[in-house]
Design an enzyme around this catalytic site. Structure first.
Site, PDB file in Angstrom:
ATOM      1  N   LYS A  85     -46.407 -19.171 -35.936  1.00 12.54           N
ATOM      2  CA  LYS A  85     -45.952 -17.786 -35.908  1.00 12.54           C
ATOM      3  C   LYS A  85     -44.694 -17.618 -35.074  1.00 12.54           C
ATOM      4  O   LYS A  85     -43.867 -16.761 -35.338  1.00 12.54           O
ATOM      5  CB  LYS A  85     -47.059 -16.883 -35.332  1.00 12.54           C
ATOM      6  CG  LYS A  85     -48.184 -16.623 -36.293  1.00 12.54           C
ATOM      7  CD  LYS A  85     -49.188 -15.647 -35.718  1.00 12.54           C
ATOM      8  CE  LYS A  85     -48.723 -14.219 -35.914  1.00 12.54           C
ATOM      9  NZ  LYS A  85     -49.748 -13.255 -35.479  1.00 12.54           N
ATOM     10  N   LYS A 100     -43.082 -25.746 -22.766  1.00 10.97           N
ATOM     11  CA  LYS A 100     -43.291 -24.307 -22.657  1.00 10.97           C
ATOM     12  C   LYS A 100     -42.509 -23.733 -21.487  1.00 10.97           C
ATOM     13  O   LYS A 100     -41.974 -22.635 -21.552  1.00 10.97           O
ATOM     14  CB  LYS A 100     -44.782 -24.003 -22.464  1.00 10.97           C
ATOM     15  CG  LYS A 100     -45.507 -23.653 -23.747  1.00 10.97           C
ATOM     16  CD  LYS A 100     -46.914 -23.188 -23.430  1.00 10.97           C
ATOM     17  CE  LYS A 100     -47.485 -22.292 -24.502  1.00 10.97           C
ATOM     18  NZ  LYS A 100     -48.910 -22.003 -24.283  1.00 10.97           N
ATOM     19  N   LYS A 111     -43.749 -27.754 -37.866  1.00  9.87           N
ATOM     20  CA  LYS A 111     -45.102 -27.291 -38.134  1.00  9.87           C
ATOM     21  C   LYS A 111     -45.118 -25.772 -38.301  1.00  9.87           C
ATOM     22  O   LYS A 111     -44.422 -25.055 -37.583  1.00  9.87           O
ATOM     23  CB  LYS A 111     -45.990 -27.690 -36.944  1.00  9.87           C
ATOM     24  CG  LYS A 111     -47.465 -27.433 -37.140  1.00  9.87           C
ATOM     25  CD  LYS A 111     -48.238 -28.013 -35.967  1.00  9.87           C
ATOM     26  CE  LYS A 111     -49.526 -27.257 -35.721  1.00  9.87           C
ATOM     27  NZ  LYS A 111     -50.228 -27.712 -34.516  1.00  9.87           N
TER      28      LYS A 111
END
Length: 333
Positions: free
Chosen positions: A200, A117, A197
């Site tokens: 959004k 991240k 996977k």
RNA sequence: AGGCCCGUAGCUCAACUGGCAGAGCAGCCGACUCCAAAUCGGCAGGUUGGGGGUUCAAAUCCUCCCGGGCCUGCCA
């Protein structure tokens, strides 16, 4: 041995990302619905986690409420579980600070999600780094022993166990070491890139939202990636086709599913009819959720969340009283 | 507290000594395909972080502000 309350508490947190998509639903939320009948369940919309990366305040507020709508529409029942917003139970953040004192800096540095991240963020906050500590606090505030999460979160739960163990060793037995509740690992893949996977963040072509229009669902299934045709030499399905079959299994009757499986096995399956069937069944499956959501009133959702927070807080407060006592802060007598 | 570097399309970056802001990927439309992918054709995409200044002309030079990164110092 009779199971005691201490080993039957379930906690799970969901980030308020806006509308749930079908990957969240079939992968996690459906399972939460099942669990609420078997365990004492705490489900939190974790808005304090969402602020560890750049965000828009109005959007966060909207997404948090939206998530409440979707979860209730999916079948979470306030009579059977405690559904609440994390920031409405301040004990989470207080416990996180306390736990940060028994969290190894080196352990945090090893968290792969932080590294991943962090690379996508221009500004890497300290909160993003200590995120797993807040997650541990979420779980341990309710002394939960079972945590239904995806594979990507297993490392964080292991850290939670280490934190619980260290706290117990230093200050006395307080927390259970929570186990990951691994259900049948069900991973819906992106429609446009079935190697990844469903998420959004990949973009609108990659996922289907729970509240998506029928027209849009059909369009996305129609344009989903497949392959050049059933292979004759190997029975193995390509990722895209396997994903469509998974969607069919989740939404269609056994008869319909078996028919397509048999067509595939015989090498006569055409993808166009498969896609039509998937779209038909998916639309039908999501319809009741849409209907329930349409009936929910905003005031009702707010009230359910507030009530959930009151219930959760009563439990978390007890844990915090015990923790404060054990570590020697607060009351000085 | 001092010093250095950076900010250009959704993303990664380009644009000489100041001279019409551009490419790849992503996106959208079309062809092909049982449906898709790949491929081909087309389209769209911008307050060059913001304000002010110099200049005929500024992404480029000056200045202030905002944001980010690195180094050093100070404090403890």
């Amino acid at each position: 041995m009779i199971s005691t309350p201490s080993n039957s508490v379930v906690f799970s947190g969901l980030q308020p990302t806006g509308h749930l998509q079908i990957g969240n639903y079939f992968g996690a939320v459906q399972n939460f619905v099942k669990l609420q009948t078997q365990y004492e369940c705490y489900y939190a919309i974790v808005d304090y986690h969402a602020i560890t990366v750049e965000h828009d305040p109005e959007e966060l507020r909207r997404n948090t409420l939206e998530m409440g709508f979707d979860l209730l529409a999916c079948g979470l029942d306030p009579k059977q579980c405690v559904l609440f917003v994390q920031s409405q139970v301040p004990e989470h953040t207080e416990l996180a600070w306390i736990l940060s004192a028994v969290t190894s800096y080196g352990d945090l540095q090893r968290m792969t999600q932080f590294k991943e991240k962090g690379e996508t963020q221009e500004f890497v906050s300290c909160g993003l780094f200590t995120y797993p500590v807040l997650q541990a606090a979420d779980i341990l505030a309710y002394k939960a022993s079972k945590v239904p999460v995806g594979e990507d979160q297993v490392q964080h739960i292991e850290l939670t166990r280490r934190i619980a163990r260290r706290f117990n060793a230093r200050f006395g037995e307080t927390f259970p070491e929570p186990d990951v509740l691994l259900t049948a690992a069900l991973r819906l893949m992106s429609l446009a890139d079935p190697e990844r996977k469903m998420s959004k963040s990949l973009g609108p072509k990659h996922y289907i939202a729970l509240n998506e229009s029928e027209e849009s669902i059909r369009e996305k299934i129609k344009t989903a990636v497949t392959d050049v045709g059933p292979r004759t030499e190997t029975k193995e399905k390509s990722p895209g086709v396997a994903n469509l079959f998974l969607l069919l299994k989740l939404s269609a009757s056994q008869e319909i599913y078996d028919q397509f499986e048999s067509d595939y096995a015989r090498g006569v399956l055409k993808y166009e009819p498969l896609k039509r069937a998937v779209a038909d069944c998916l639309v039908k499956t999501l319809e009741p959720i849409r209907a329930r959501k349409a009936q929910l009133k905003e005031s009702e959702v707010r009230e359910i969340l507030h009530e959930g927070a009151r219930t959760a807080r009563a439990v978390a407060r007890q844990t915090l009283a015990e923790v404060r006592e054990r570590i020697g802060v607060g009351k000085l007598i």
